[in-house]
Scaffold this active site. Structure first.
Site, mmCIF file in Angstrom:
data_model
loop_
_atom_site.group_PDB
_atom_site.id
_atom_site.type_symbol
_atom_site.label_atom_id
_atom_site.label_comp_id
_atom_site.label_asym_id
_atom_site.label_seq_id
_atom_site.Cartn_x
_atom_site.Cartn_y
_atom_site.Cartn_z
ATOM 1 N N ASP A 99 0.868 -1.180 0.000
ATOM 2 C CA ASP A 99 0.000 0.000 0.000
ATOM 3 C C ASP A 99 0.905 1.231 0.000
ATOM 4 O O ASP A 99 2.068 1.173 0.383
ATOM 5 C CB ASP A 99 -0.970 -0.018 1.185
ATOM 6 C CG ASP A 99 -2.164 0.906 0.950
ATOM 7 O OD1 ASP A 99 -2.212 1.591 -0.101
ATOM 8 O OD2 ASP A 99 -3.062 0.965 1.816
ATOM 9 N N SER A 100 0.322 2.352 -0.444
ATOM 10 C CA SER A 100 1.105 3.525 -0.813
ATOM 11 C C SER A 100 1.453 4.439 0.348
ATOM 12 O O SER A 100 2.303 5.314 0.212
ATOM 13 C CB SER A 100 0.298 4.323 -1.822
ATOM 14 O OG SER A 100 -1.005 4.574 -1.291
ATOM 15 N N ASP A 155 -7.518 -7.655 0.896
ATOM 16 C CA ASP A 155 -6.580 -7.739 2.016
ATOM 17 C C ASP A 155 -7.301 -7.221 3.243
ATOM 18 O O ASP A 155 -8.207 -6.389 3.117
ATOM 19 C CB ASP A 155 -5.346 -6.853 1.781
ATOM 20 C CG ASP A 155 -5.639 -5.410 2.148
ATOM 21 O OD1 ASP A 155 -5.387 -5.006 3.307
ATOM 22 O OD2 ASP A 155 -6.161 -4.664 1.304
ATOM 23 N N CYS A 204 -11.519 -27.811 9.065
ATOM 24 C CA CYS A 204 -10.232 -27.148 8.814
ATOM 25 C C CYS A 204 -9.077 -28.127 9.026
ATOM 26 O O CYS A 204 -9.133 -28.990 9.899
ATOM 27 C CB CYS A 204 -10.088 -25.954 9.753
ATOM 28 S SG CYS A 204 -8.544 -25.039 9.537
ATOM 29 N N CYS A 219 -5.797 -27.025 9.603
ATOM 30 C CA CYS A 219 -4.644 -26.293 10.149
ATOM 31 C C CYS A 219 -4.170 -26.983 11.435
ATOM 32 O O CYS A 219 -4.877 -27.810 12.003
ATOM 33 C CB CYS A 219 -5.019 -24.835 10.414
ATOM 34 S SG CYS A 219 -5.762 -24.554 12.028
ATOM 35 N N CYS A 245 -6.513 -26.993 14.446
ATOM 36 C CA CYS A 245 -7.685 -27.855 14.333
ATOM 37 C C CYS A 245 -7.342 -29.338 14.276
ATOM 38 O O CYS A 245 -8.149 -30.163 14.708
ATOM 39 C CB CYS A 245 -8.499 -27.457 13.098
ATOM 40 S SG CYS A 245 -9.204 -25.799 13.261
ATOM 41 N N HIS A 267 -4.926 -20.527 12.015
ATOM 42 C CA HIS A 267 -6.259 -21.023 11.682
ATOM 43 C C HIS A 267 -7.051 -20.001 10.860
ATOM 44 O O HIS A 267 -7.656 -20.347 9.839
ATOM 45 C CB HIS A 267 -7.055 -21.382 12.942
ATOM 46 C CG HIS A 267 -8.494 -21.556 12.624
ATOM 47 N ND1 HIS A 267 -8.992 -22.708 12.045
ATOM 48 C CD2 HIS A 267 -9.542 -20.681 12.695
ATOM 49 C CE1 HIS A 267 -10.273 -22.541 11.796
ATOM 50 N NE2 HIS A 267 -10.638 -21.333 12.178
HETATM 51 N N1 GUN Z 1 -6.723 0.554 2.576
HETATM 52 C C1 GUN Z 1 -8.047 0.505 2.822
HETATM 53 N N2 GUN Z 1 -8.695 1.488 2.147
HETATM 54 C C2 GUN Z 1 -7.748 2.171 1.467
HETATM 55 C C3 GUN Z 1 -7.798 3.311 0.577
HETATM 56 O O1 GUN Z 1 -8.842 3.884 0.286
HETATM 57 N N3 GUN Z 1 -6.600 3.721 0.065
HETATM 58 C C4 GUN Z 1 -5.414 3.098 0.365
HETATM 59 N N4 GUN Z 1 -4.283 3.573 -0.181
HETATM 60 N N5 GUN Z 1 -5.347 2.043 1.192
HETATM 61 C C5 GUN Z 1 -6.503 1.590 1.725
HETATM 62 ZN ZN ZN Z 2 -8.042 -24.515 11.707
#
Ligand code: GUN
Ligand code: ZN
Length: 371
Positions: free
Chosen positions: A91-92, A265, A303, A305, A308, A334
């Protein structure tokens, strides 16, 4: 060729595809565990691999502050430093500056802030964010953007989105293309359909290797998030990956896949694992709960893992009550395995043309457990 996404099947708007990267291929839909500061918390890289995870996320904001982007570069990049030879998305920094940094000052050129670690002063511009992500050696680099809180007025959402689109153009200029690497644009615009459409138009005109939907899961609730996806994902180029940032619960993931999302994510499986919350085929369980003290059954019989297959609910309960670090380790493992298995099941169902059947089956399991 730069990083790209191919489609193997669609079912309704749900998609099964493959993300082709410098560090290998990733079946989509994919859930990326979060490795914020160069570690998926409580997990060795081998353990993360053993969950079935194929791609992880790192954070520009944390790594630029500690240990420093140039230092990670000298150590051979993030893959070498963390022993992860699969693809990494970073992420930035914009989102984490807004949620973590102190004394932020945003201007049209970038953002100046003080570190939440030691109070030191730093600056991120679109160009510097890209440079840092190159130093980290991210397979997927994200554009620097401004994610506004919810609720926000349409004026505020428009201002932040238009500035993010100017920054996206600067990120595209600063990005150095390499085989298997790519830059993703981030759609902003809050909950306002016209602003989301304007943002998609601006990004597709610039052109990116993938498109993220940002500014969601910031307090608007699942219904509004899904409504926003309903009007946004159909506008995204079908031949590029669609990534929903920072989402979410297992239910959010099913709803996102249903609406054409390929990548997710979230800290939820890892953070919840450290606080005794387990995601299972029978819904969410808090392992600190006294009802598990003498429960000799398996956490989740579906599961495979280590938590479990080798332990009881009673033992997991004991580990959390005794504040043993194995508790967070086992439950993180898990939860990540649960998220990977969820994505594997949805992908197989899309390929077989029975996505809605499988989604209903999974949701029925959560309801049966809650009863
Ligand atoms: N992670 C969750 N939402 C955002 C978003 O709007 N921009 C960025 N860069 N990361 C995020
Ligand atoms: Zn598990």
């Amino acid at each position: 060729m730069t990083l790209h996404h191919t489609l193997q099947a669609t079912d309704g708007r749900a998609r099964a595809g493959t993300l082709h990267t410098a560090h290998g291929e990733v079946p989509t839909p994919v859930f990326m565990p979060v490795g914020t500061a160069g570690t998926v918390k409580a997990m060795t890289a081998d353990a993360v691999r053993a969950t079935g995870a194929r791609m992880i996320l790192g954070n520009t904001y944390h790594l630029m502050l500690r240990p420093g982007a140039e230092r990670v570069g000298r150590l051979g990049g993030l893959h070498r430093m963390v022993d992860w030879d699969g693809p990494i998305l970073t992420d930035s920094g914009g989102f984490q500056v807004m949620s973590l940094a102190k004394l932020r000052k945003m201007d049209r050129d970038g953002v100046t802030f003080r570190s939440h670690v030691d109070g030191s002063k730093h600056r991120l511009t679109p160009e510097r964010s890209i440079e840092i992500q190159h130093l980290l050696d991210a397979d997927v680099t994200m554009c620097l953007d401004e994610c506004i809180p919810f609720p926000a007025t349409e004026e505020e959402a428009a201002r932040a989105m238009r500035m993010s689109m100017l920054w996206a153009a600067r990120c595209r200029e600063a990005f150095v293309p390499r085989e298997g690497y790519g830059l993703f644009g981030i759609v902003q615009g809050g909950v306002f359909p016209e602003l989301r459409a304007e943002s998609v138009r601006a990004l597709t005109e610039i052109g990116f290797e993938g498109y993220a939907v940002g500014g969601l899961a910031v307090g608007e609730g699942q219904e509004i998030m899904f409504q926003t996806l309903d009007i946004t994902t159909p506008l995204l180029p079908a031949d590029k990956a669609h990534y929903l940032m920072g989402v979410g619960t297992p239910s959010d993931l099913i709803g996102g896949v249903r609406r054409g999302i390929d990548m997710f994510d979230c800290v939820m499986p890892t953070r919840s694992g450290r606080t005794a919350r387990a995601y299972t085929s029978r819904g969410v369980m808090n392992m600190r709960n006294a009802r598990f003290a003498d429960d000799a059954t398996t956490l989740d019989p579906e599961c495979n893992c280590p938590a479990c297959t080798r332990h009881t609910r009673a033992y997991l309960h004991h580990l959390f009550r005794a504040e043993e670090m194995l508790g967070p380790m086992l439950l993180t493992w898990h939860n990540i395995r649960y998220y990977q298995r969820l994505m594997e099941r949805l992908r197989a169902a899309i390929l077989a043309g029975r996505f809605e059947d499988e989604a209903a089956r999974i949701e029925a399991g959560w309801e049966a457990g809650a009863a």
